[in-house]
Design a protein around this motif. Structure first.
Motif, PDB file in Angstrom:
ATOM      1  N   MET A   1      45.372  31.719  59.489  1.00  0.00           N
ATOM      2  CA  MET A   1      45.150  31.096  58.200  1.00  0.00           C
ATOM      3  C   MET A   1      46.267  31.567  57.266  1.00  0.00           C
ATOM      4  SD  MET A   1      41.721  31.187  55.839  1.00  0.00           S
ATOM      5  CE  MET A   1      40.779  30.033  56.789  1.00  0.00           C
ATOM      6  N   ASP A   2      47.037  30.618  56.763  1.00  0.00           N
ATOM      7  CA  ASP A   2      48.148  30.993  55.909  1.00  0.00           C
ATOM      8  C   ASP A   2      47.736  30.987  54.439  1.00  0.00           C
ATOM      9  OD1 ASP A   2      47.847  28.283  55.692  1.00  0.00           O
ATOM     10  OD2 ASP A   2      49.981  27.821  55.765  1.00  0.00           O
ATOM     11  N   SER A   3      48.645  31.418  53.596  1.00  0.00           N
ATOM     12  CA  SER A   3      48.315  31.544  52.170  1.00  0.00           C
ATOM     13  C   SER A   3      48.105  30.189  51.517  1.00  0.00           C
ATOM     14  CB  SER A   3      49.418  32.308  51.439  1.00  0.00           C
ATOM     15  OG  SER A   3      50.636  31.587  51.493  1.00  0.00           O
ATOM     16  N   ASN A   4      48.753  29.141  52.005  1.00  0.00           N
ATOM     17  CA  ASN A   4      48.562  27.811  51.430  1.00  0.00           C
ATOM     18  C   ASN A   4      47.136  27.317  51.664  1.00  0.00           C
ATOM     19  OD1 ASN A   4      49.330  25.489  50.080  1.00  0.00           O
ATOM     20  ND2 ASN A   4      50.013  24.481  51.952  1.00  0.00           N
ATOM     21  N   THR A   5      46.568  27.597  52.818  1.00  0.00           N
ATOM     22  CA  THR A   5      45.192  27.210  53.119  1.00  0.00           C
ATOM     23  C   THR A   5      44.213  27.962  52.224  1.00  0.00           C
ATOM     24  OG1 THR A   5      45.832  26.818  55.409  1.00  0.00           O
ATOM     25  CG2 THR A   5      43.482  27.018  54.952  1.00  0.00           C
ATOM     26  N   ILE A   6      44.478  29.229  52.002  1.00  0.00           N
ATOM     27  CA  ILE A   6      43.602  30.026  51.133  1.00  0.00           C
ATOM     28  C   ILE A   6      43.656  29.502  49.698  1.00  0.00           C
ATOM     29  CG2 ILE A   6      43.237  32.333  50.164  1.00  0.00           C
ATOM     30  CD1 ILE A   6      44.193  33.435  52.891  1.00  0.00           C
ATOM     31  N   ILE A   7      44.841  29.143  49.226  1.00  0.00           N
ATOM     32  CA  ILE A   7      44.978  28.601  47.875  1.00  0.00           C
ATOM     33  C   ILE A   7      44.223  27.284  47.758  1.00  0.00           C
ATOM     34  CG2 ILE A   7      46.620  27.645  46.207  1.00  0.00           C
ATOM     35  CD1 ILE A   7      48.629  29.744  47.192  1.00  0.00           C
ATOM     36  N   GLN A   8      44.300  26.430  48.786  1.00  0.00           N
ATOM     37  CA  GLN A   8      43.570  25.169  48.767  1.00  0.00           C
ATOM     38  C   GLN A   8      42.065  25.398  48.705  1.00  0.00           C
ATOM     39  OE1 GLN A   8      44.882  22.965  52.178  1.00  0.00           O
ATOM     40  NE2 GLN A   8      46.750  22.255  51.168  1.00  0.00           N
ATOM     41  N   ILE A   9      41.557  26.352  49.460  1.00  0.00           N
ATOM     42  CA  ILE A   9      40.121  26.643  49.451  1.00  0.00           C
ATOM     43  C   ILE A   9      39.701  27.184  48.090  1.00  0.00           C
ATOM     44  CG2 ILE A   9      38.337  28.138  50.441  1.00  0.00           C
ATOM     45  CD1 ILE A   9      39.767  27.804  53.141  1.00  0.00           C
ATOM     46  N   VAL A  10      40.519  28.032  47.481  1.00  0.00           N
ATOM     47  CA  VAL A  10      40.197  28.560  46.148  1.00  0.00           C
ATOM     48  C   VAL A  10      40.156  27.427  45.125  1.00  0.00           C
ATOM     49  CG1 VAL A  10      41.074  30.024  44.288  1.00  0.00           C
ATOM     50  CG2 VAL A  10      41.028  30.890  46.619  1.00  0.00           C
ATOM     51  N   VAL A  11      41.108  26.494  45.196  1.00  0.00           N
ATOM     52  CA  VAL A  11      41.110  25.346  44.286  1.00  0.00           C
ATOM     53  C   VAL A  11      39.861  24.500  44.502  1.00  0.00           C
ATOM     54  CG1 VAL A  11      42.294  23.164  43.784  1.00  0.00           C
ATOM     55  CG2 VAL A  11      43.606  25.272  43.974  1.00  0.00           C
ATOM     56  N   GLN A  12      39.464  24.290  45.747  1.00  0.00           N
ATOM     57  CA  GLN A  12      38.265  23.512  46.041  1.00  0.00           C
ATOM     58  C   GLN A  12      37.011  24.190  45.519  1.00  0.00           C
ATOM     59  OE1 GLN A  12      38.499  23.148  50.279  1.00  0.00           O
ATOM     60  NE2 GLN A  12      40.266  21.785  50.213  1.00  0.00           N
ATOM     61  N   VAL A  13      36.926  25.503  45.669  1.00  0.00           N
ATOM     62  CA  VAL A  13      35.763  26.250  45.187  1.00  0.00           C
ATOM     63  C   VAL A  13      35.686  26.175  43.668  1.00  0.00           C
ATOM     64  CG1 VAL A  13      34.810  28.575  44.929  1.00  0.00           C
ATOM     65  CG2 VAL A  13      35.535  27.778  47.165  1.00  0.00           C
ATOM     66  N   ILE A  14      36.804  26.383  42.979  1.00  0.00           N
ATOM     67  CA  ILE A  14      36.807  26.344  41.514  1.00  0.00           C
ATOM     68  C   ILE A  14      36.458  24.945  41.018  1.00  0.00           C
ATOM     69  CG2 ILE A  14      38.283  26.536  39.469  1.00  0.00           C
ATOM     70  CD1 ILE A  14      39.703  28.854  40.928  1.00  0.00           C
ATOM     71  N   ALA A  15      37.029  23.914  41.634  1.00  0.00           N
ATOM     72  CA  ALA A  15      36.702  22.544  41.245  1.00  0.00           C
ATOM     73  C   ALA A  15      35.236  22.235  41.512  1.00  0.00           C
ATOM     74  CB  ALA A  15      37.605  21.561  41.994  1.00  0.00           C
ATOM     75  N   GLY A  16      34.706  22.721  42.619  1.00  0.00           N
ATOM     76  CA  GLY A  16      33.292  22.507  42.929  1.00  0.00           C
ATOM     77  C   GLY A  16      32.367  23.195  41.944  1.00  0.00           C
ATOM     78  N   VAL A  17      32.722  24.402  41.519  1.00  0.00           N
ATOM     79  CA  VAL A  17      31.912  25.114  40.527  1.00  0.00           C
ATOM     80  C   VAL A  17      31.924  24.357  39.203  1.00  0.00           C
ATOM     81  CG1 VAL A  17      31.769  27.231  39.155  1.00  0.00           C
ATOM     82  CG2 VAL A  17      32.113  27.364  41.614  1.00  0.00           C
ATOM     83  N   ILE A  18      33.069  23.797  38.832  1.00  0.00           N
ATOM     84  CA  ILE A  18      33.146  23.002  37.595  1.00  0.00           C
ATOM     85  C   ILE A  18      32.246  21.777  37.703  1.00  0.00           C
ATOM     86  CG2 ILE A  18      34.684  21.548  36.202  1.00  0.00           C
ATOM     87  CD1 ILE A  18      36.896  23.625  36.835  1.00  0.00           C
ATOM     88  N   GLY A  19      32.295  21.083  38.829  1.00  0.00           N
ATOM     89  CA  GLY A  19      31.415  19.927  39.033  1.00  0.00           C
ATOM     90  C   GLY A  19      29.949  20.312  39.053  1.00  0.00           C
ATOM     91  N   GLY A  20      29.636  21.426  39.677  1.00  0.00           N
ATOM     92  CA  GLY A  20      28.251  21.894  39.722  1.00  0.00           C
ATOM     93  C   GLY A  20      27.727  22.283  38.347  1.00  0.00           C
ATOM     94  N   GLN A  21      28.563  22.917  37.547  1.00  0.00           N
ATOM     95  CA  GLN A  21      28.144  23.287  36.195  1.00  0.00           C
ATOM     96  C   GLN A  21      27.927  22.046  35.334  1.00  0.00           C
ATOM     97  OE1 GLN A  21      27.359  26.287  34.854  1.00  0.00           O
ATOM     98  NE2 GLN A  21      27.646  27.190  36.866  1.00  0.00           N
ATOM     99  N   ALA A  22      28.764  21.028  35.510  1.00  0.00           N
ATOM    100  CA  ALA A  22      28.606  19.798  34.731  1.00  0.00           C
ATOM    101  C   ALA A  22      27.292  19.100  35.060  1.00  0.00           C
ATOM    102  CB  ALA A  22      29.785  18.871  34.994  1.00  0.00           C
ATOM    103  N   VAL A  23      26.982  19.003  36.340  1.00  0.00           N
ATOM    104  CA  VAL A  23      25.730  18.360  36.729  1.00  0.00           C
ATOM    105  C   VAL A  23      24.541  19.223  36.339  1.00  0.00           C
ATOM    106  CG1 VAL A  23      24.350  17.673  38.734  1.00  0.00           C
ATOM    107  CG2 VAL A  23      26.699  16.947  38.533  1.00  0.00           C
ATOM    108  N   GLY A  24      24.677  20.536  36.465  1.00  0.00           N
ATOM    109  CA  GLY A  24      23.598  21.435  36.063  1.00  0.00           C
ATOM    110  C   GLY A  24      23.279  21.332  34.587  1.00  0.00           C
ATOM    111  N   ALA A  25      24.309  21.120  33.772  1.00  0.00           N
ATOM    112  CA  ALA A  25      24.081  20.939  32.337  1.00  0.00           C
ATOM    113  C   ALA A  25      23.430  19.588  32.050  1.00  0.00           C
ATOM    114  CB  ALA A  25      25.393  21.057  31.578  1.00  0.00           C
ATOM    115  N   ALA A  26      23.759  18.580  32.851  1.00  0.00           N
ATOM    116  CA  ALA A  26      23.184  17.254  32.647  1.00  0.00           C
ATOM    117  C   ALA A  26      21.736  17.180  33.121  1.00  0.00           C
ATOM    118  CB  ALA A  26      24.021  16.208  33.366  1.00  0.00           C
ATOM    119  N   LEU A  27      21.390  17.932  34.157  1.00  0.00           N
ATOM    120  CA  LEU A  27      20.029  17.923  34.697  1.00  0.00           C
ATOM    121  C   LEU A  27      19.236  19.096  34.134  1.00  0.00           C
ATOM    122  CD1 LEU A  27      20.692  17.166  38.475  1.00  0.00           C
ATOM    123  CD2 LEU A  27      19.907  15.576  36.732  1.00  0.00           C
TER     124      LEU A  27
END
Length: 102
Positions: free
Chosen positions: A1-27
């Motif tokens: 697993m190279d550093s580019n893959t780790i950076i992509q996973i971190v970006v996906q996790v952060i984006a997912g948390v933002i989406g989850g917080q938005a829906v959590g605030a709406a519901l």
């Protein structure tokens, strides 16, 4: 697993948390705690980005991906897939928790 893959996973996790917080605030009727929204968003973000990446195809090599670094991690598949997947999974968790409450 190279550093580019780790950076992509971190970006996906952060984006997912933002989406989850938005829906959590709406519901607001679904009494979800912060941990539920964060975990649901993070897991949904990685899953949503993986699904969107497979649907859009990851076979092509663009200049940013060839160069590596943060530019290839901040692409449409990682950001939109992460936010969308995090929002969808958190919404599903909220609906299930709301149904169990009744």
């Amino acid at each position: 697993m190279d550093s580019n893959t780790i950076i992509q996973i971190v970006v996906q996790v952060i984006a997912g948390v933002i989406g989850g917080q938005a829906v959590g605030a709406a519901l607001k009727q679904a009494a979800m705690g912060q941990l539920t929204k964060i975990l649901g968003g993070a897991i949904g973000g990685v899953g949503g980005a993986a699904i969107l990446g497979s649907l859009l195809g990851g076979g092509g090599v663009d200049a940013a991906a060839a160069a590596g670094g943060i530019g290839s991690a901040l692409d449409l598949k990682n950001l939109l897939g992460g936010v969308g997947g995090g929002a969808i999974l958190t919404g599903i968790i909220g609906a299930v928790m709301n149904a169990m409450k009744k």
